[in-house]
Design an enzyme around this catalytic site. Structure first.
Site, PDB file in Angstrom:
ATOM      1  N   CYS A 158     -87.170 125.681  51.701  1.00  0.00           N
ATOM      2  CA  CYS A 158     -86.546 127.009  51.786  1.00  0.00           C
ATOM      3  C   CYS A 158     -86.586 127.794  50.473  1.00  0.00           C
ATOM      4  CB  CYS A 158     -85.101 126.902  52.273  1.00  0.00           C
ATOM      5  SG  CYS A 158     -84.721 125.509  53.318  1.00  0.00           S
TER       6      CYS A 158
ATOM      7  N   ARG B 209     -86.155 113.014  50.029  1.00  0.00           N
ATOM      8  CA  ARG B 209     -84.705 112.974  50.183  1.00  0.00           C
ATOM      9  C   ARG B 209     -84.225 111.554  49.870  1.00  0.00           C
ATOM     10  NH1 ARG B 209     -83.846 116.705  55.673  1.00  0.00           N
ATOM     11  NH2 ARG B 209     -84.899 118.546  54.805  1.00  0.00           N
TER      12      ARG B 209
ATOM     13  N   GLN C 250     -92.880 118.248  56.505  1.00  0.00           N
ATOM     14  CA  GLN C 250     -92.431 119.011  57.665  1.00  0.00           C
ATOM     15  C   GLN C 250     -93.400 120.152  57.948  1.00  0.00           C
ATOM     16  OE1 GLN C 250     -88.429 120.276  56.528  1.00  0.00           O
ATOM     17  NE2 GLN C 250     -87.570 118.839  57.993  1.00  0.00           N
TER      18      GLN C 250
ATOM     19  N   ASP D 202     -92.787 123.207  58.089  1.00  0.00           N
ATOM     20  CA  ASP D 202     -91.618 123.983  57.689  1.00  0.00           C
ATOM     21  C   ASP D 202     -91.977 125.465  57.602  1.00  0.00           C
ATOM     22  OD1 ASP D 202     -89.000 124.167  57.016  1.00  0.00           O
ATOM     23  OD2 ASP D 202     -89.188 123.293  55.029  1.00  0.00           O
TER      24      ASP D 202
ATOM     25  N   HIS E 164     -90.394 129.625  57.312  1.00  0.00           N
ATOM     26  CA  HIS E 164     -89.288 130.565  57.108  1.00  0.00           C
ATOM     27  C   HIS E 164     -89.771 131.955  57.465  1.00  0.00           C
ATOM     28  CE1 HIS E 164     -88.080 127.061  54.761  1.00  0.00           C
ATOM     29  NE2 HIS E 164     -86.867 127.418  55.134  1.00  0.00           N
TER      30      HIS E 164
ATOM     31  N   LYS F 229     -77.432 127.377  64.118  1.00  0.00           N
ATOM     32  CA  LYS F 229     -78.787 126.961  64.482  1.00  0.00           C
ATOM     33  C   LYS F 229     -78.887 126.630  65.966  1.00  0.00           C
ATOM     34  CE  LYS F 229     -77.922 122.113  63.184  1.00  0.00           C
ATOM     35  NZ  LYS F 229     -78.501 120.907  62.558  1.00  0.00           N
TER      36      LYS F 229
ATOM     37  N   HIS G 215     -84.948 129.792  59.510  1.00  0.00           N
ATOM     38  CA  HIS G 215     -85.584 128.513  59.172  1.00  0.00           C
ATOM     39  C   HIS G 215     -86.084 127.903  60.484  1.00  0.00           C
ATOM     40  CE1 HIS G 215     -83.228 128.261  55.249  1.00  0.00           C
ATOM     41  NE2 HIS G 215     -82.539 129.153  55.942  1.00  0.00           N
TER      42      HIS G 215
END
Length: 659
Positions: A348, A377, A395, A397, A399, A478, A524
């Protein structure tokens, strides 16, 4: 609470009301409705809050009688099963200290502190003792006690005494439940007596830290399950056995897809076949996003200042891999002060930085940035589990930066995009709308706008969803996608998260039609969640038998003898030239052995080449799962068939006669 004078008003499902005095037991109200209903009752709910029949009613509201047809009844049964388990354990092992015993998604568990781990023989003995407790039909007797009274009851149970320390509000009710010889500290609810637990099974025992804290003592956790109907229990146990066969950790080794090494805990080592699988999935994801998304690559390491700006340093720091500043440490900084950077746990902030570095017009929006970078992580070592819980992962991922008036259309676009992805793999999904958690950033006004906007977009889509209060991300509400696999297990995968906080924190803007600066909204979005976890799910969903387009090895060509090995190599070369992943197995082992090996490796097609096939330009194909059945086809037709299945991403190889 609604009341007339000192009476409580209960509104029944048919709209009729009952006035009862505070402290009236639930069973008394149910009995007043009808004796048949009392016999069927498991518990009650007042304004959605479940309590058992022996708990005093302290508020009015919508009153519902919960029978076993109500999904909530299963949690009550399973929680009661945990108490019956503890009763049995304490009968046979009176020295066992008792911890917690909650209902969970597929059953229940109870934690015990004992000197030695439980064995399978122990579990068998506990299960037999549970049947005795059930046959004795002990009522679950509820009592409300003071702190002092509770401490006397549990004087020999240090875990329960510690739990009593959590009761800091003097008005909070402390209750115990007794079934036969066993008393537990518990809020309930419970079924009326032990005989209600008829169909159950103790499954396994495992170590679990007290209260989930790895610095505390290790307890023994017994997992179990229970159902109201025998056939439901049998189906669940069958699915558990099926899940064992499909375990991605076992199949990953068998199919030579990935490995783990202690020198890199929580990070997968992908083999050549596993890398092919991984790259094929990633290529599919890239292909679907080529037109409407902008792929960027961003750094892996960022300063503490960025994570403070995003809010991760305060809310997520314990899950981040932190990096010390050597110069600061040498200059006398404390260890905490010397923590200056972190590997990124998510993408992000990097996307926010990139968007904020340029000016944008309202005409450009929405802007969708997608990244496949490696993330890290710091998961607890005890939580690591194959590919489903790792420390290093990637991911898909994304945005999205958009105007507020674009939320509904963008959510609809993303819903269709994500669900279309799952459909390719034969996965079905249900939607869950998660609202603000207790630990969050941003003002209530921003949260009000975010929740209202996302909920409106979700409802505008016309798709059904389940509400999950308090389960949102720390920066926004979400929509989560729970995906059901081929044996009925649900996995939380994709997400659409609406964020009004990041644009404020990163001072993001776009130029509106009025030529003034405006705040964008951020969404996201993830589809696979992580490639590692998604591959684990696919391995178990397909039991390792991947569709042709996804299989690392799509065809294995088998010459019957050395005499036709050259022809088999020619067939393999033609298939490879067409972009098909083909392998020629010319080992000296028998044909039956090589066929069996191909079956164990779950290769979709095996193409057997004998003298007749070589003379006719054909192959005898064996389709995975079709047994010994063979089909003679020309190499050209076989190649066309394979290419069509790859192009259409067919879920299964076509059987003989279907091409």
């Amino acid at each position: 609470m609604s009341a007339v004078g000192e009476m409580l008003v209960l509104t029944l499902p048919d709209g009729k009301t009952r006035e009862v005095a505070p402290g009236t037991l639930g069973r008394e109200v149910v009995a007043s409705i009808g004796p048949g209903l009392l016999k069927a009752a498991i518990a009650i709910a007042i304004d959605g809050e479940v309590q058992d029949l022996m708990t005093p009613i302290r508020k009015g509201g919508a009153f519902v009688v919960i029978t076993e047809k109500d999904p909530r009844a299963l949690d009550v049964l399973r929680h009661s099963g945990a108490h019956i388990l503890a009763t049995a354990v304490r009968r046979l092992r009176p020295e066992a200290k008792i911890g917690f015993g909650p209902a969970i998604d597929d059953g229940f568990y109870y934690d015990f502190e004992v000197a030695k781990p439980f064995t399978p023989d122990d579990l068998a003995a506990f299960e037999a003792e549970m049947h005795k407790v059930i046959a004795e039909k002990y009522a679950f007797v509820r009592a409300e006690v003071t702190q002092d009274e509770a401490r006397k009851v549990f004087a020999d149970d240090p875990l329960k005494l510690e739990r009593l320390d959590d009761f800091t509000d003097p008005s909070e009710v402390i209750s115990t439940y007794t079934d036969g010889p066993f008393t537990d500290l518990c809020r309930g609810p419970h079924v009326p007596d032990t005989s209600y637990l008829k169909h159950f099974k103790l499954l396994s025992a495992a170590g679990a830290y007290w209260r989930g804290d790895e610095k505390r003592q290790m307890l023994q956790r017994i997992y179990a399950t229970a159902f109201f109907k025998k056939d439901e229990l049998e189906k669940h146990l069958h699915n558990l056995e099926e899940a064992k066969k499909r375990d991605h950790r076992v199949l990953g080794r068998q199919l030579d897809l990935f490995q783990f090494f202690p020198q890199a805990p929580g990070a997968a080592f992908w083999t050549p076949k596993g890398t092919t699988l991984y790259n094929t999935l990633e290529a599919f994801v890239r292909e679907r996003q080529r037109e409407d998304f902008l792929e960027v690559k961003t750094p892996l390491l960022y300063t503490k200042k960025l994570w403070e700006q995003s809010g991760h340093w305060g809310k997520y720091r314990e899950n981040m891999f932190l990096v010390h500043d050597k110069e600061a440490a040498e200059a006398g900084a404390t260890p905490d002060e010397a923590l200056s950077m972190s590997l990124k746990p998510m993408n992000c902030p990097s996307h926010h930085l990139y968007f904020g570095a340029s000016k944008h017009s309202y005409r450009e929006l929405p802007k969708r940035y997608v990244t496949f970078d490696v993330l890290h992580r710091n998961e607890l070592s005890g939580a690591l589990s194959g590919l489903t819980r790792v420390r290093q992962f990637s991911q898909d991922d994304c945005h999205v930066y958009l105007r507020e008036d674009q939320i509904a259309s963008e959510v609809q676009f993303l819903l269709d995009f994500i669900l279309g992805h799952y459909e390719t793999f034969g996965l079905t999904a249900t939607l869950k709308f998660a609202t603000r958690p207790e630990q969050r950033i941003g003002s209530d006004d921003l949260w009000d706008r975010a929740e209202a906007g996302l909920k409106a977009a979700l409802e505008n889509s016309g798709r059904p969803y389940e509400l999950k209060e308090g389960d949102g991300a720390f920066y926004g509400p979400k929509i989560d996608f729970d995906v059901t696999d081929s044996i009925g297990r649900a996995w939380q995968l994709g997400t659409i998260q609406l964020d009004y906080n990041a644009p404020e924190r990163f001072d993001l803007s776009y130029t509106g039609e009025d030529n003034a600066a405006h705040r964008p909204v951020v969404i996201h979005r993830a589809v696979c969640g992580s490639f590692e976890r998604f591959i684990a799910i696919l391995i178990e969903h397909f039991a390792g038998a991947f569709p042709v387009w996804l299989a690392p090895e799509q065809v294995r060509v088998l010459p019957i003898s050395d005499e036709v090995a050259g022809y088999a190599e020619e067939v393999t070369a033609k298939l490879k030239a067409a972009g098909i992943r083909a392998v020629c197995d010319t080992r000296s082992d028998t044909l039956n052995y090589r066929i069996r090996d191909g079956e164990l490796m779950k290769v979709p097609y095996m193409a057997v080449c004998g003298k007749r096939e070589a003379e006719a330009g054909q192959v005898a194909i064996r389709v995975r799962g079709a047994g010994k059945k063979q089909e003679i086809v020309s190499v050209a037709d076989f190649q066309a068939r394979l290419l069509d299945e790859i192009r259409t991403r067919a879920l299964t190889p076509s059987s003989a006669g279907e091409a």
